[in-house]
Design an enzyme around this catalytic site. Structure first.
Site, mmCIF file in Angstrom:
data_model
loop_
_atom_site.group_PDB
_atom_site.id
_atom_site.type_symbol
_atom_site.label_atom_id
_atom_site.label_comp_id
_atom_site.label_asym_id
_atom_site.label_seq_id
_atom_site.Cartn_x
_atom_site.Cartn_y
_atom_site.Cartn_z
ATOM 1 N N ILE A 7 37.324 34.611 32.260
ATOM 2 C CA ILE A 7 36.971 35.772 33.076
ATOM 3 C C ILE A 7 38.120 36.771 33.055
ATOM 4 O O ILE A 7 39.175 36.550 33.667
ATOM 5 C CB ILE A 7 36.662 35.355 34.526
ATOM 6 C CG1 ILE A 7 35.587 34.263 34.549
ATOM 7 C CG2 ILE A 7 36.217 36.558 35.348
ATOM 8 C CD1 ILE A 7 35.408 33.613 35.910
ATOM 9 N N GLY A 8 37.916 37.862 32.325
ATOM 10 C CA GLY A 8 38.911 38.920 32.272
ATOM 11 C C GLY A 8 38.514 40.078 33.158
ATOM 12 O O GLY A 8 37.424 40.099 33.739
ATOM 13 N N ASN A 9 39.369 41.084 33.248
ATOM 14 C CA ASN A 9 39.087 42.227 34.108
ATOM 15 C C ASN A 9 37.940 43.080 33.596
ATOM 16 O O ASN A 9 37.213 43.691 34.387
ATOM 17 C CB ASN A 9 40.344 43.090 34.250
ATOM 18 C CG ASN A 9 41.367 42.458 35.160
ATOM 19 O OD1 ASN A 9 41.162 42.329 36.349
ATOM 20 N ND2 ASN A 9 42.493 42.035 34.571
ATOM 21 N N THR A 10 37.760 43.133 32.287
ATOM 22 C CA THR A 10 36.709 43.965 31.699
ATOM 23 C C THR A 10 35.553 43.139 31.170
ATOM 24 O O THR A 10 34.390 43.487 31.372
ATOM 25 C CB THR A 10 37.283 44.822 30.554
ATOM 26 O OG1 THR A 10 38.381 45.593 31.048
ATOM 27 C CG2 THR A 10 36.221 45.757 30.000
ATOM 28 N N GLY A 109 49.403 33.829 34.294
ATOM 29 C CA GLY A 109 47.953 33.930 34.264
ATOM 30 C C GLY A 109 47.319 32.816 33.450
ATOM 31 O O GLY A 109 47.885 32.341 32.451
ATOM 32 N N ALA A 110 46.128 32.407 33.867
ATOM 33 C CA ALA A 110 45.429 31.305 33.199
ATOM 34 C C ALA A 110 45.118 31.639 31.747
ATOM 35 O O ALA A 110 45.183 30.766 30.871
ATOM 36 C CB ALA A 110 44.145 30.986 33.962
ATOM 37 N N ASP A 111 44.766 32.893 31.463
ATOM 38 C CA ASP A 111 44.453 33.275 30.087
ATOM 39 C C ASP A 111 45.678 33.170 29.182
ATOM 40 O O ASP A 111 45.570 32.793 28.002
ATOM 41 C CB ASP A 111 43.871 34.688 30.039
ATOM 42 C CG ASP A 111 44.768 35.735 30.696
ATOM 43 O OD1 ASP A 111 45.636 35.366 31.521
ATOM 44 O OD2 ASP A 111 44.592 36.931 30.386
ATOM 45 N N THR A 186 43.078 67.540 16.911
ATOM 46 C CA THR A 186 43.258 66.911 18.219
ATOM 47 C C THR A 186 42.688 65.497 18.208
ATOM 48 O O THR A 186 43.303 64.567 18.738
ATOM 49 C CB THR A 186 42.581 67.742 19.323
ATOM 50 O OG1 THR A 186 43.184 69.037 19.360
ATOM 51 C CG2 THR A 186 42.737 67.080 20.677
#
Length: 272
Positions: A7-10, A109-111, A186
Protein backbone atom coordinates in the site's frame (compact mmCIF):
# COMPACT_ATOMS: atom_id res chain seq x y z
CA UNK A 1 -1.79 -18.92 -2.47
CA UNK A 2 -0.25 -15.95 -0.69
CA UNK A 3 -1.65 -12.50 -1.43
CA UNK A 4 0.85 -9.67 -0.96
CA UNK A 5 -0.40 -6.09 -0.62
CA UNK A 6 1.96 -3.13 -0.99
CA UNK A 7 0.00 0.00 0.00
CA UNK A 8 1.69 3.14 -1.26
CA UNK A 9 0.54 6.75 -1.18
CA UNK A 10 -0.52 6.74 -4.84
CA UNK A 11 -0.92 3.09 -5.82
CA UNK A 12 -1.48 -0.23 -4.14
CA UNK A 13 0.31 -3.17 -5.77
CA UNK A 14 -0.98 -6.69 -5.24
CA UNK A 15 0.74 -9.98 -6.00
CA UNK A 16 -0.35 -13.61 -5.93
CA UNK A 17 2.36 -16.14 -5.07
CA UNK A 18 2.15 -19.90 -5.37
CA UNK A 19 3.62 -22.40 -2.90
CA UNK A 20 6.95 -22.37 -4.76
CA UNK A 21 7.25 -18.61 -4.30
CA UNK A 22 6.57 -17.62 -7.91
CA UNK A 23 4.54 -14.48 -8.53
CA UNK A 24 1.67 -15.67 -10.73
CA UNK A 25 -0.27 -12.43 -10.95
CA UNK A 26 0.43 -8.80 -10.17
CA UNK A 27 -1.80 -5.76 -10.56
CA UNK A 28 -2.14 -2.20 -9.35
CA UNK A 29 -5.02 -0.15 -8.01
CA UNK A 30 -5.28 3.45 -6.85
CA UNK A 31 -4.64 4.08 -3.15
CA UNK A 32 -7.80 5.98 -2.21
CA UNK A 33 -7.65 7.09 1.42
CA UNK A 34 -11.47 7.28 1.52
CA UNK A 35 -11.91 3.57 0.72
CA UNK A 36 -13.76 1.54 3.33
CA UNK A 37 -13.25 -2.15 4.04
CA UNK A 38 -16.43 -2.97 2.08
CA UNK A 39 -15.20 -1.00 -0.94
CA UNK A 40 -11.80 -2.69 -0.81
CA UNK A 41 -13.54 -6.07 -0.68
CA UNK A 42 -15.63 -5.18 -3.74
CA UNK A 43 -12.57 -4.08 -5.72
CA UNK A 44 -10.53 -7.11 -4.73
CA UNK A 45 -13.42 -9.43 -5.61
CA UNK A 46 -13.64 -7.77 -9.02
CA UNK A 47 -9.96 -8.30 -9.73
CA UNK A 48 -10.13 -11.96 -8.78
CA UNK A 49 -13.26 -12.47 -10.88
CA UNK A 50 -11.56 -10.82 -13.85
CA UNK A 51 -8.62 -13.23 -13.50
CA UNK A 52 -10.86 -16.29 -13.12
CA UNK A 53 -9.81 -16.77 -9.49
CA UNK A 54 -11.67 -17.05 -6.21
CA UNK A 55 -10.88 -15.12 -3.05
CA UNK A 56 -11.17 -18.47 -1.30
CA UNK A 57 -7.99 -19.54 -3.12
CA UNK A 58 -6.02 -17.17 -0.86
CA UNK A 59 -4.63 -19.03 2.16
CA UNK A 60 -2.26 -16.37 3.54
CA UNK A 61 -1.90 -12.59 3.32
CA UNK A 62 1.06 -10.27 3.95
CA UNK A 63 0.94 -6.52 3.57
CA UNK A 64 3.29 -3.56 3.77
CA UNK A 65 1.87 -0.08 4.04
CA UNK A 66 2.89 3.54 4.36
CA UNK A 67 -0.74 4.72 4.69
CA UNK A 68 -2.01 4.00 8.23
CA UNK A 69 -5.70 4.71 7.49
CA UNK A 70 -5.67 2.20 4.62
CA UNK A 71 -3.74 -0.31 6.71
CA UNK A 72 -6.63 -0.39 9.18
CA UNK A 73 -9.25 -0.78 6.45
CA UNK A 74 -7.32 -3.56 4.73
CA UNK A 75 -6.78 -5.37 8.03
CA UNK A 76 -10.48 -5.13 8.87
CA UNK A 77 -11.48 -6.34 5.40
CA UNK A 78 -9.04 -9.24 5.44
CA UNK A 79 -9.83 -10.29 9.00
CA UNK A 80 -13.57 -9.73 9.32
CA UNK A 81 -14.80 -10.12 5.74
CA UNK A 82 -12.37 -12.63 4.23
CA UNK A 83 -11.75 -14.36 7.58
CA UNK A 84 -7.98 -14.29 7.16
CA UNK A 85 -6.96 -14.80 10.78
CA UNK A 86 -3.18 -14.46 10.44
CA UNK A 87 -2.34 -11.43 8.31
CA UNK A 88 1.32 -10.45 8.42
CA UNK A 89 1.85 -6.69 8.55
CA UNK A 90 5.48 -5.95 7.68
CA UNK A 91 7.03 -3.87 10.43
CA UNK A 92 10.71 -3.00 10.81
CA UNK A 93 10.46 -3.49 14.59
CA UNK A 94 9.76 -7.20 14.03
CA UNK A 95 12.03 -9.88 12.57
CA UNK A 96 12.05 -9.39 8.79
CA UNK A 97 15.06 -11.57 8.05
CA UNK A 98 17.51 -8.69 7.66
CA UNK A 99 19.68 -6.80 10.14
CA UNK A 100 18.76 -3.12 10.44
CA UNK A 101 21.82 -1.03 11.22
CA UNK A 102 20.05 2.22 12.13
CA UNK A 103 19.58 4.05 15.45
CA UNK A 104 15.77 3.77 15.41
CA UNK A 105 14.28 0.98 13.32
CA UNK A 106 10.77 2.33 13.99
CA UNK A 107 11.45 5.05 11.42
CA UNK A 108 12.00 2.57 8.59
CA UNK A 109 9.09 2.21 6.16
CA UNK A 110 7.75 -1.27 5.46
CA UNK A 111 8.22 -0.86 1.70
CA UNK A 112 11.90 0.00 2.16
CA UNK A 113 12.50 -3.13 4.25
CA UNK A 114 10.74 -5.24 1.62
CA UNK A 115 12.90 -3.70 -1.13
CA UNK A 116 16.08 -4.35 0.85
CA UNK A 117 15.21 -7.99 1.57
CA UNK A 118 14.28 -8.80 -2.03
CA UNK A 119 17.29 -6.97 -3.48
CA UNK A 120 19.74 -8.69 -1.12
CA UNK A 121 18.25 -12.13 -1.80
CA UNK A 122 18.06 -11.61 -5.57
CA UNK A 123 21.24 -9.66 -6.29
CA UNK A 124 23.49 -10.18 -3.28
CA UNK A 125 25.16 -7.52 -1.16
CA UNK A 126 26.10 -4.72 -1.32
CA UNK A 127 23.09 -3.48 -3.25
CA UNK A 128 21.24 -0.18 -3.63
CA UNK A 129 17.58 0.08 -4.63
CA UNK A 130 16.14 3.22 -6.23
CA UNK A 131 12.35 3.06 -5.95
CA UNK A 132 10.48 5.59 -8.10
CA UNK A 133 7.11 6.05 -6.40
CA UNK A 134 5.25 8.98 -4.84
CA UNK A 135 8.58 9.57 -3.14
CA UNK A 136 11.82 8.36 -4.66
CA UNK A 137 13.45 6.13 -2.06
CA UNK A 138 17.06 5.01 -2.12
CA UNK A 139 17.54 1.93 0.06
CA UNK A 140 21.01 0.64 0.90
CA UNK A 141 22.20 -2.83 1.92
CA UNK A 142 25.88 -2.96 2.88
CA UNK A 143 28.45 -5.67 2.15
CA UNK A 144 27.46 -7.57 5.31
CA UNK A 145 23.83 -7.72 4.20
CA UNK A 146 22.47 -5.17 6.69
CA UNK A 147 19.99 -2.44 5.83
CA UNK A 148 21.73 0.89 6.38
CA UNK A 149 19.12 3.47 5.40
CA UNK A 150 19.39 5.71 2.35
CA UNK A 151 17.65 8.81 1.03
CA UNK A 152 14.09 10.01 0.42
CA UNK A 153 13.19 12.76 -2.06
CA UNK A 154 10.04 13.94 -3.85
CA UNK A 155 8.98 11.58 -6.59
CA UNK A 156 8.77 12.50 -10.27
CA UNK A 157 4.97 12.91 -10.38
CA UNK A 158 4.95 14.83 -7.10
CA UNK A 159 7.59 17.24 -8.43
CA UNK A 160 5.64 17.65 -11.66
CA UNK A 161 2.41 18.37 -9.78
CA UNK A 162 4.10 21.02 -7.64
CA UNK A 163 5.68 22.64 -10.70
CA UNK A 164 2.48 22.82 -12.73
CA UNK A 165 0.37 24.06 -9.81
CA UNK A 166 2.77 26.84 -8.83
CA UNK A 167 4.18 28.02 -12.17
CA UNK A 168 1.43 29.99 -13.91
CA UNK A 169 2.86 29.77 -17.42
CA UNK A 170 3.76 26.07 -17.38
CA UNK A 171 1.23 23.44 -18.30
CA UNK A 172 1.26 19.68 -17.90
CA UNK A 173 3.35 17.68 -20.39
CA UNK A 174 3.67 14.01 -21.18
CA UNK A 175 5.98 12.40 -18.67
CA UNK A 176 8.45 10.99 -21.19
CA UNK A 177 12.16 11.49 -21.66
CA UNK A 178 13.10 14.00 -24.38
CA UNK A 179 15.75 13.15 -26.94
CA UNK A 180 18.19 15.65 -25.43
CA UNK A 181 18.87 17.24 -22.06
CA UNK A 182 19.05 20.59 -23.86
CA UNK A 183 15.36 21.33 -24.42
CA UNK A 184 14.50 23.43 -27.49
CA UNK A 185 10.89 24.15 -26.44
CA UNK A 186 9.05 24.70 -23.19
CA UNK A 187 7.68 21.15 -23.39
CA UNK A 188 11.04 19.45 -23.92
CA UNK A 189 12.70 21.73 -21.35
CA UNK A 190 10.15 20.68 -18.74
CA UNK A 191 10.52 17.01 -19.72
CA UNK A 192 14.29 17.32 -19.44
CA UNK A 193 14.09 18.98 -16.05
CA UNK A 194 11.65 16.44 -14.67
CA UNK A 195 12.63 13.09 -16.22
CA UNK A 196 16.33 13.56 -16.88
CA UNK A 197 16.54 15.68 -13.72
CA UNK A 198 15.09 12.83 -11.64
CA UNK A 199 17.68 10.47 -13.11
CA UNK A 200 20.52 12.92 -12.46
CA UNK A 201 19.38 13.49 -8.88
CA UNK A 202 19.29 9.75 -8.23
CA UNK A 203 22.69 9.29 -9.91
CA UNK A 204 24.26 11.92 -7.72
CA UNK A 205 22.87 10.52 -4.48
CA UNK A 206 23.78 6.94 -5.40
CA UNK A 207 27.34 8.02 -6.27
CA UNK A 208 27.75 9.87 -2.97
CA UNK A 209 26.33 6.94 -0.97
CA UNK A 210 28.72 4.50 -2.67
CA UNK A 211 31.63 6.85 -1.94
CA UNK A 212 30.65 6.94 1.74
CA UNK A 213 30.28 3.15 1.90
CA UNK A 214 33.70 2.72 0.26
CA UNK A 215 35.29 5.21 2.68
CA UNK A 216 34.21 3.08 5.64
CA UNK A 217 34.77 -0.32 3.98
CA UNK A 218 37.86 -0.74 1.81
CA UNK A 219 36.67 -4.23 0.75
CA UNK A 220 33.32 -3.00 -0.55
CA UNK A 221 33.76 -4.09 -4.17
CA UNK A 222 31.02 -3.78 -6.80
CA UNK A 223 27.72 -2.26 -5.62
CA UNK A 224 24.72 -3.46 -7.61
CA UNK A 225 22.12 -0.77 -8.31
CA UNK A 226 18.51 -1.85 -8.93
CA UNK A 227 15.64 0.31 -10.14
CA UNK A 228 12.01 -0.37 -9.24
CA UNK A 229 8.68 1.44 -9.01
CA UNK A 230 6.13 2.57 -11.56
CA UNK A 231 8.44 4.98 -13.44
CA UNK A 232 11.64 2.93 -13.29
CA UNK A 233 11.53 1.93 -16.96
CA UNK A 234 11.05 5.54 -18.10
CA UNK A 235 13.94 6.76 -15.93
CA UNK A 236 16.20 3.88 -16.96
CA UNK A 237 16.13 5.13 -20.55
CA UNK A 238 18.13 8.23 -19.63
CA UNK A 239 20.72 6.80 -17.25
CA UNK A 240 23.22 3.96 -17.18
CA UNK A 241 23.38 3.65 -13.39
CA UNK A 242 21.13 0.59 -13.14
CA UNK A 243 22.38 -2.97 -13.26
CA UNK A 244 18.77 -4.22 -13.27
CA UNK A 245 15.19 -2.98 -13.43
CA UNK A 246 12.95 -5.11 -11.23
CA UNK A 247 9.35 -3.92 -10.94
CA UNK A 248 8.31 -6.98 -8.86
CA UNK A 249 10.86 -6.18 -6.18
CA UNK A 250 8.61 -4.85 -3.40
CA UNK A 251 5.90 -7.52 -3.59
CA UNK A 252 8.62 -10.17 -3.79
CA UNK A 253 10.23 -8.70 -0.69
CA UNK A 254 6.91 -8.90 1.17
CA UNK A 255 6.67 -12.56 0.15
CA UNK A 256 10.22 -13.28 1.33
CA UNK A 257 9.57 -11.67 4.71
CA UNK A 258 6.41 -13.77 5.08
CA UNK A 259 8.31 -16.93 4.06
CA UNK A 260 11.08 -16.16 6.58
CA UNK A 261 8.63 -15.69 9.44
CA UNK A 262 6.59 -18.72 8.41
CA UNK A 263 9.73 -20.88 8.35
CA UNK A 264 10.71 -19.68 11.83
CA UNK A 265 7.22 -20.40 13.13
CA UNK A 266 7.28 -23.94 11.76
CA UNK A 267 10.71 -24.54 13.22
CA UNK A 268 9.48 -23.31 16.61
CA UNK A 269 6.48 -25.64 16.45
CA UNK A 270 8.70 -28.62 15.61
CA UNK A 271 10.96 -27.86 18.59
CA UNK A 272 8.10 -27.94 21.07
Amino acid sequence: MLLTVDIGNTQTTLGLFDEAGSCRRQWRMASDKTDTADELHERLFGYFLMLGLRLGDVTHVALASVVPILTREWQYMLGHILKQEDVLVVDATRDCGIAIDMPDRRQVGADRIANAVAARDSYGAPVIVVDFGTATNIDVVDRKGAFRGGAIMPGLLLSASALFSQAARLSSVNMVAPAHALGDSTETAVQSGLVIGAAAQAEGLVRRIIDELRAEDSQLGKVTVVGTGGLAHEISGVTDMFDAIDCDLTVRGIYRIWAHRNQKRRASQRDR
